[in-house]
Every structure is written in C-alpha cells, then in structure tokens.
Write an enzyme that holds these catalytic residues in place. Structure first.
Site, mmCIF file in Angstrom:
data_model
loop_
_atom_site.group_PDB
_atom_site.id
_atom_site.type_symbol
_atom_site.label_atom_id
_atom_site.label_comp_id
_atom_site.label_asym_id
_atom_site.label_seq_id
_atom_site.Cartn_x
_atom_site.Cartn_y
_atom_site.Cartn_z
ATOM 1 N N SER A 38 16.804 -7.592 -4.051
ATOM 2 C CA SER A 38 17.575 -6.665 -4.533
ATOM 3 C C SER A 38 18.981 -6.519 -4.073
ATOM 4 O O SER A 38 20.007 -5.985 -4.568
ATOM 5 C CB SER A 38 16.991 -5.348 -5.058
ATOM 6 O OG SER A 38 16.367 -4.836 -3.528
ATOM 7 N N CYS A 91 11.033 -9.616 -1.540
ATOM 8 C CA CYS A 91 11.111 -8.232 -1.893
ATOM 9 C C CYS A 91 9.772 -7.569 -2.340
ATOM 10 O O CYS A 91 9.238 -8.228 -3.331
ATOM 11 C CB CYS A 91 12.080 -8.379 -3.098
ATOM 12 S SG CYS A 91 12.306 -6.472 -3.644
ATOM 13 N N CYS A 123 9.161 -3.449 3.143
ATOM 14 C CA CYS A 123 10.330 -3.579 2.497
ATOM 15 C C CYS A 123 11.229 -4.407 3.313
ATOM 16 O O CYS A 123 11.416 -4.341 4.436
ATOM 17 C CB CYS A 123 11.303 -2.305 2.195
ATOM 18 S SG CYS A 123 12.902 -2.511 1.618
ATOM 19 N N HIS A 175 14.111 -4.889 3.730
ATOM 20 C CA HIS A 175 15.528 -4.428 4.260
ATOM 21 C C HIS A 175 14.986 -3.790 5.855
ATOM 22 O O HIS A 175 16.046 -3.615 6.630
ATOM 23 C CB HIS A 175 16.167 -3.211 3.645
ATOM 24 C CG HIS A 175 16.855 -3.771 2.270
ATOM 25 N ND1 HIS A 175 16.074 -4.183 1.114
ATOM 26 C CD2 HIS A 175 18.211 -3.662 2.244
ATOM 27 C CE1 HIS A 175 17.258 -4.292 0.298
ATOM 28 N NE2 HIS A 175 18.527 -4.113 0.798
HETATM 29 N N1 DGL Z 1 14.161 -5.082 -0.236
HETATM 30 C C1 DGL Z 1 13.372 -4.777 -1.131
HETATM 31 C C2 DGL Z 1 11.782 -4.644 -0.824
HETATM 32 O O1 DGL Z 1 11.333 -5.322 0.037
HETATM 33 C C3 DGL Z 1 13.648 -3.343 -1.721
HETATM 34 C C4 DGL Z 1 14.985 -2.493 -1.795
HETATM 35 C C5 DGL Z 1 15.275 -1.949 -2.910
HETATM 36 O O2 DGL Z 1 14.809 -0.739 -3.393
HETATM 37 O O3 DGL Z 1 15.503 -2.421 -3.807
HETATM 38 O O4 DGL Z 1 10.848 -3.927 -1.043
#
Ligand code: DGL
Length: 270
Positions: free
Chosen positions: A15, A78, A193, A195
């Site tokens: 995302s 993600c 996540c 991120h």
């Molecule tokens: N990077 C995404 C994950 O691994 C989530 C970030 C979002 O909330 O879009 O869950």
C-alpha cells in the site's frame, strides 16, 4: 517482451513504501532479476479499510497490473492485503504465481522461550480471521498478544521520506507488546507489517526490555526464489534487459522526497 519468465519482472506490491523492506532482501537474493515496485498509495493506509471494499479494490487493481507488466510472479509484500486477499487473488488469476506475506506466527512460536509472543500489525491484520487461524494452528501453546497500531505505518512513511520519527509515538504504540506474567516476559515481537522494519532501531531504543523483533522479509524473498526456480528452472543468471527497475505509485505522486527515496532504492518512476 520475451515469453521466458526470466525476462519478465517480479512485481512487488504494497500500500506504500513498506514493501521496500522486502524488495531489498529480494534484490540480494536475485540480483539478476528485474523488479516493478507498486505502491497503492492512493489507497493508503490499507489498515483502515473495510474488508469487502479493500478486497474488491485490490482484485480490480491487480487485473490492470498483470495486464500492464506481465510479471513472472507477484509478491504481496503487505500483511494487511495478504491476510485478506491472497486466496482470492489465486482464484481470480489461476495462471499467475503469488507469494503472500502473513504474520510470522509459526517461526515465533518455534523460537520463543518464554511462550509470550506479541504480533504488531495494522488494525486490519489484527482483526483478520486468517491471523486468528494462524495462531490456533501454530501457536496454541503460546500466549499471543495481538497489537493493532494505526500510527506506525504512517510514521514509517514520514520517516522514509522526511527522516523524522516521533519517538514518543513509537514508544506508545509498541508498549502494549510487552507483557509480564508469572515472572516471564514477552521475548518475541513479530513485525507483521512491512513498514515496521524501517522503524526497528527506534523500537529497540524505546522498548522496555530487549526482545527479538521478527521480520520475515528474507524468508519471503527466499520463497520467491524457490517459486521462480519451480516455474523456470533454467531462467537464472541470464543477461538482464536494459533499464532500471520501476516504481509505480497509484496516486502518481512525484514530490521530491518520494523521488529521492525511490532513487535511493534504485527505482525509476514509471
Ligand atoms: N505495509 C502494510 C502491511 O504489511 C500495511 C500498511 C497499511 O496500513 O496500509 O500490512
């Protein structure tokens, strides 16, 4: 475009910029491959979406992406997307191989010594049935605490573009991961996540005690390598077609911090 999958890119999807934590591992293992990095930033954060709408949205987007890039495989880098839509993607596009990314609950359950494990994720991933099923399947002997954060992914986005992290916010978001019970303490926090590994140093710094921060990015990259070997056993080590790896941002954003970030990751904006 040549039909051999070795000439087709690997599509890496998130995302936002979180999937770059998986891209960097994938590049180490597959330096002879081309990548297209797709950030669906027009829809960020996924963690806040209702499930049916997000599922429809990702399936529609993927129809366009597969058509445009004809990737050899796609990596859903993600957790929030994978835990919702990985089965639906495989059903909808049966000829196309997908690598999913779901919370690393199994390795955490195998490694923990105290039996106290926390899973740090977006609110979306925390509430998924998929996540609950992983816990009952692999971690029934552990005490697993699910911690949903709606701030950490946006904090990582800001950090990667502007270099600034609100450390007090990081401290507050990770605090519920730390559990003490019968003289035992949480010893593993699953970074569920993509991120979050960008904030790992700040997490270590603000944690009340040291834990193992489990980031499955390398394991996911290894899974991609083995899937590619299955579909194209002779494809490795071929000469690369010309051109840089591409980044696609669904918002079409072209601000300087984003361009600088992508340049740092060797990605040209498409
Ligand atoms: N990077 C995404 C994950 O691994 C989530 C970030 C979002 O909330 O879009 O869950």
């Amino acid at each position: 475009m040549n039909d051999r999958s070795s000439h087709r890119p690997i599509l890496m999807f998130d995302s936002g910029v979180g999937g770059l934590t998986v891209l960097r591992e994938a590049r180490v293992l597959m330096p002879d491959r081309r990548f297209v990095y797709v950030a669906d930033d027009a829809a960020f954060p996924y963690g806040a979406w209702e499930e049916p709408a997000l599922k429809r949205h990702i399936l529609e987007l993927f129809a366009k992406l597969l058509d445009r890039f004809t990737p050899a495989i796609s990596v859903i880098a993600c957790n929030t997307a994978s835990t919702l839509v990985i089965d639906a993607l495989r059903d909808r596009f049966p000829g196309h191989p997908f690598v999913g990314m779901v919370p690393a609950i199994k390795p955490a359950a195998e490694r923990t010594r105290s039996g106290l494990v926390s899973v740090l994720a977006t609110p979306g991933t925390v509430k998924r049935q998929y996540t609950r099923d992983l816990i009952s399947k692999w971690a029934s002997k552990c005490h697993v605490r699910l911690v949903g954060s709606d701030r950490l992914a946006p904090l990582a986005e800001i950090y990667m573009r502007d270099g600034f992290v609100d450390e007090e916010a990081v401290r507050a978001e990770i605090a519920p991961c730390f559990v003490e019970r019968d003289e035992l303490r949480t010893d593993i926090v699953v970074l569920a996540c993509t991120h979050y590994p960008f904030l790992a140093n700040r997490m270590r710094k603000t944690a009340p005690w040291p834990v193992d921060w489990l980031d499955p990015a390398e394991a996911i990259a290894r899974r991609a390598v083995s899937l590619l070997a299955d579909i194209d056993p002779n494809g490795r080590g071929e000469v690369l077609p010309e051109g840089a790896d591409l980044a696609v941002f669904t918002s079409n954003r072209t601000d300087f911090p984003t361009r600088r970030l992508l340049q740092g990751f060797g990605l040209a904006m498409s």
